[in-house]
Scaffold this active site. Structure first.
Site, PDB file in Angstrom:
ATOM      1  N   GLU A  92      42.016  34.637  -2.863  1.00 46.20           N
ATOM      2  CA  GLU A  92      42.916  34.171  -3.920  1.00 46.20           C
ATOM      3  C   GLU A  92      43.673  32.915  -3.470  1.00 46.20           C
ATOM      4  O   GLU A  92      43.787  31.932  -4.211  1.00 46.20           O
ATOM      5  CB  GLU A  92      43.955  35.243  -4.276  1.00 46.20           C
ATOM      6  CG  GLU A  92      43.395  36.498  -4.905  1.00 46.20           C
ATOM      7  CD  GLU A  92      43.095  37.575  -3.889  1.00 46.20           C
ATOM      8  OE1 GLU A  92      42.626  37.253  -2.774  1.00 46.20           O
ATOM      9  OE2 GLU A  92      43.318  38.753  -4.204  1.00 46.20           O
ATOM     10  N   LYS A 144      48.197  34.242   6.620  1.00 44.54           N
ATOM     11  CA  LYS A 144      48.081  34.607   8.039  1.00 44.54           C
ATOM     12  C   LYS A 144      46.660  34.338   8.542  1.00 44.54           C
ATOM     13  O   LYS A 144      46.464  33.705   9.554  1.00 44.54           O
ATOM     14  CB  LYS A 144      48.462  36.085   8.217  1.00 44.54           C
ATOM     15  CG  LYS A 144      48.351  36.563   9.631  1.00 44.54           C
ATOM     16  CD  LYS A 144      48.843  37.988   9.773  1.00 44.54           C
ATOM     17  CE  LYS A 144      48.430  38.526  11.149  1.00 44.54           C
ATOM     18  NZ  LYS A 144      48.869  39.902  11.354  1.00 44.54           N
ATOM     19  N   GLU A 184      51.630  49.815   1.858  1.00 48.45           N
ATOM     20  CA  GLU A 184      50.556  49.287   2.704  1.00 48.45           C
ATOM     21  C   GLU A 184      50.720  49.809   4.130  1.00 48.45           C
ATOM     22  O   GLU A 184      49.749  49.902   4.883  1.00 48.45           O
ATOM     23  CB  GLU A 184      50.557  47.746   2.677  1.00 48.45           C
ATOM     24  CG  GLU A 184      49.208  47.147   3.017  1.00 48.45           C
ATOM     25  CD  GLU A 184      49.079  45.670   2.711  1.00 48.45           C
ATOM     26  OE1 GLU A 184      48.251  45.285   1.871  1.00 48.45           O
ATOM     27  OE2 GLU A 184      49.831  44.875   3.315  1.00 48.45           O
ATOM     28  N   HIS A 230      67.072  51.611 -19.440  1.00 46.73           N
ATOM     29  CA  HIS A 230      66.612  51.595 -20.829  1.00 46.73           C
ATOM     30  C   HIS A 230      65.093  51.668 -20.922  1.00 46.73           C
ATOM     31  O   HIS A 230      64.518  51.391 -21.974  1.00 46.73           O
ATOM     32  CB  HIS A 230      67.134  50.332 -21.520  1.00 46.73           C
ATOM     33  CG  HIS A 230      68.632  50.278 -21.533  1.00 46.73           C
ATOM     34  ND1 HIS A 230      69.386  50.909 -22.483  1.00 46.73           N
ATOM     35  CD2 HIS A 230      69.510  49.719 -20.658  1.00 46.73           C
ATOM     36  CE1 HIS A 230      70.666  50.719 -22.225  1.00 46.73           C
ATOM     37  NE2 HIS A 230      70.770  50.008 -21.118  1.00 46.73           N
ATOM     38  N   LYS A 233      37.830  44.061  -1.273  1.00 46.77           N
ATOM     39  CA  LYS A 233      37.567  42.641  -0.987  1.00 46.77           C
ATOM     40  C   LYS A 233      36.065  42.408  -0.817  1.00 46.77           C
ATOM     41  O   LYS A 233      35.502  41.453  -1.349  1.00 46.77           O
ATOM     42  CB  LYS A 233      38.266  42.223   0.308  1.00 46.77           C
ATOM     43  CG  LYS A 233      39.760  42.051   0.208  1.00 46.77           C
ATOM     44  CD  LYS A 233      40.274  41.452   1.512  1.00 46.77           C
ATOM     45  CE  LYS A 233      41.774  41.574   1.626  1.00 46.77           C
ATOM     46  NZ  LYS A 233      42.290  41.161   2.934  1.00 46.77           N
ATOM     47  N   GLY A 271      51.469  40.931   8.104  1.00 43.44           N
ATOM     48  CA  GLY A 271      51.707  40.144   6.891  1.00 43.44           C
ATOM     49  C   GLY A 271      52.949  40.577   6.142  1.00 43.44           C
ATOM     50  O   GLY A 271      53.791  39.765   5.755  1.00 43.44           O
ATOM     51  N   ARG A 272      53.112  41.884   5.951  1.00 39.58           N
ATOM     52  CA  ARG A 272      54.258  42.371   5.168  1.00 39.58           C
ATOM     53  C   ARG A 272      55.568  42.337   5.956  1.00 39.58           C
ATOM     54  O   ARG A 272      56.621  42.684   5.431  1.00 39.58           O
ATOM     55  CB  ARG A 272      53.956  43.781   4.630  1.00 39.58           C
ATOM     56  CG  ARG A 272      53.483  44.754   5.672  1.00 39.58           C
ATOM     57  CD  ARG A 272      52.856  45.985   5.034  1.00 39.58           C
ATOM     58  NE  ARG A 272      52.266  46.905   6.001  1.00 39.58           N
ATOM     59  CZ  ARG A 272      51.032  46.816   6.484  1.00 39.58           C
ATOM     60  NH1 ARG A 272      50.252  45.823   6.106  1.00 39.58           N
ATOM     61  NH2 ARG A 272      50.566  47.696   7.340  1.00 39.58           N
TER      62      ARG A 272
END
Ligand code: F6P
Length: 540
Positions: free
Chosen positions: A210, A204, A350, A381, A509, A264-265
């Protein structure tokens, strides 16, 4: 507003105390129609919420809470494009991205629907060119593999959907690289042919460390094989930031845009969904959007008492604020939904992982829970032991699609049986009497029974929702994701939060960029004793 000052909040507190001694087993015994009474159906999804520690009074008080917090106005404000993201002065309009027909949505006086359509059509046309083989790489060959480079919302949404819809995949293979750890990119590229690989750099902001680090390395990998001129045929960008895209060296003719009013999400419905269109085709991407739009319509218009996202949200608030549950499990029973818990983790945590209200005042009640999970039956399990017999009560959302292309027997029957068995076991538990009877029927001695009794008793009364999807189709998946988006929105609205900013990720960040300098031997800021000691150890 402060929800804890409402009458309903006080009533819920008292009500929680009076309900505490009651076991769900007794609630079921007292009302044979409880399951029908506490279930709802919309958009291809059945929500059975009868296995919750609730009565009619609980639901009544929760709905009063929604009314007192003026939930209806909040819903309207979001759909109408008001700047409800008050710390960033932005509207929140992921719903406009999937609006159907002749919808109009205005931001600062401008109808945003034509621009949304224009980008969607460009994405669809591009996806068709790649899928049909018309789009050629530097050697004149068609594209066989797409690598999406992004992180957070620019990764989890499209990744989760591509996985969920894998049985429909009929386009190029899609891969997702997010982690800055070079092994993620390296291992992904290891089997790929640069001449037939397309990179989608999704960010965005186009400033995320990263993503840019991975994109630069990917670019070098491509250029080493095809030269600089290859970039235009092999790199496209999805972003709101044309300037940064261009500065990175991607022609903005190869850029698909979106807007600052898409969080973003919440962005998989925008051009960030390009990998989905590449994988399953633009038509199925449209179906995904249509399913989400159906849920939007339901959310906007259904009475609160019959509103799936509203009920799911209110039940969550009941557990977080009145039953002391700080965590919530998501257990999808279809393997292709394996990234859904991670997606919902970002969506929820978030959005509502906040300690101050939108007005900046600290909250004096609990807000967003920890969201976690794994697909069933694997989770059974691994961590279900704690759900059944641990000291914490952790509500579970069981999610099961009843049909999916490629499902075969006897797996399907077993999948369904396991899902239903777990929610039943969590609810009913196993009493001392039942354990005794079972053990003595097997011939166990009295001494053995006494020794094992405490270990074999299940308290039960552990809450869950069951969400049954008619099928795991693009349409119903779209509806499911919109359901959770709105659930998170309702909770944030009632808690008085701004669910659409994420300042909490900024500090890390900032520190990381200073630390990178120090690690590269440059001068940089000094850190706390622990961090300095770690830096020293690493430098040895
Ligand atoms: O660091 C958090 C975050 O800002 C998320 O909200 C977002 O989805 C992710 O980083 C990626 O951001 P971008 O799409 O700008 O690269």
């Amino acid at each position: 507003m402060n929800p804890s000052l409402t009458t309903a909040w006080q009533q819920l507190g008292d009500h929680a105390q009076s309900l505490a001694p009651r076991h769900m087993r007794d609630l079921f015994a007292a009302d044979p129609a409880r399951a029908a009474h506490f279930s709802l159906q919309a958009c291809g999804i059945l929500l059975d919420y009868s296995k919750n520690r609730i009565t009619d009074d609980t639901v009544r008080h929760l709905l009063s809470l929604a009314d007192e917090c003026d939930l209806r106005s909040h819903i309207l404000a979001m759909f109408e494009g008001e700047a409800i993201n008050n710390t960033e002065h932005r509207a929140v309009l992921h719903t406009a991205l999937r609006a159907r027909g002749d919808a109009h949505t205005f931001v600062n006086g401008e109808n945003v629907i034509p621009a949304i359509r224009e980008v969607r059509e460009r994405c669809a046309a591009f996806a068709e060119r790649v899928r049909s083989g018309e789009w050629k790489g530097f050697s004149g060959e068609s594209i066989t593999d797409v690598v999406n480079i992004g992180i957070g919302g620019s990764d989890l949404g499209p990744l989760m959907v591509c996985e969920a819809l894998k049985p429909y995949a009929d386009g190029p293979r899609v891969h997702f690289v997010s982690n800055v750890d070079s092994l993620h990119l390296g291992q992904t590229l290891a089997g790929l042919n640069p001449a037939r690989t397309l990179f989608v750099v999704a960010s965005k902001t186009f400033t995320t460390l990263e993503t840019l680090t991975n994109a630069r390395s990917a670019r070098s990998w491509l250029v080493a094989a095809g030269g600089e001129n290859a970039v235009a045929r092999h790199f496209v960008a999805v972003s709101t930031n044309a300037e940064k895209v261009s500065a990175f060296g991607i022609d903005t003719a190869n850029m698909f845009g979106f807007w600052d009013w898409v969080g973003g999400r919440y962005s998989l419905w925008s051009a960030i969904g390009l990998p989905i269109a590449l994988s399953v085709g633009p038509q199925r991407f449209e179906e995904l959007l249509a399913g989400a739009a159906e849920m939007d319509q339901h959310f906007r218009t259904a009475p609160l008492a019959e509103n799936l996202p509203v009920l799911l949200a209110l039940l969550g608030i009941w557990y977080v604020d009145f039953m002391g549950c700080g965590s919530q499990v998501v257990a999808p029973y279809n393997q292709t939904l394996h990234r859904l818990p991670a997606f919902l983790q970002q969506l929820d945590m978030e959005s509502n992982g906040k300690r101050v209200r939108a007005d900046g005042e600290p909250v004096e009640y609990a807000t967003g829970p920890v969201i976690w999970g794994e697909p069933g039956t694997n989770g059974q399990h691994a961590f279900f032991q704690l759900l059944h017999q641990g000291t914490a009560t952790i509500p579970v959302d069981f999610i099961l699609a009843l049909s999916q292309p490629g499902q075969v027997e006897p797996h399907r029957t077993s999948q369904i049986a396991n899902c239903l068995a777990q929610s039943a076991a969590l609810m009913q538990g196993k009493t001392e009497g039942e354990v005794r009877a079972e053990m003595s029927a097997r011939g166990a001695s009295e001494a053995e029974i006494e020794a094992l009794l405490p270990h074999r008793v299940f308290p039960g009364n552990r809450p869950s929702n069951t969400l049954l999807l008619d099928e795991l189709s693009p349409r119903i998946l779209g509806a499911l994701l919109a359901l959770y988006e709105h659930k998170v929105f309702v909770q944030g609205s009632i808690w008085g939060l701004n669910s659409f900013d994420q300042w909490g990720v900024e500090l890390g960040k900032q520190l990381a960029s200073g630390l990178e300098k120090r690690l590269q031997g440059e001068t940089g800021p000094a850190y706390d004793g622990s961090t300095e000691a770690l830096l020293k150890y690493i430098a040895q």
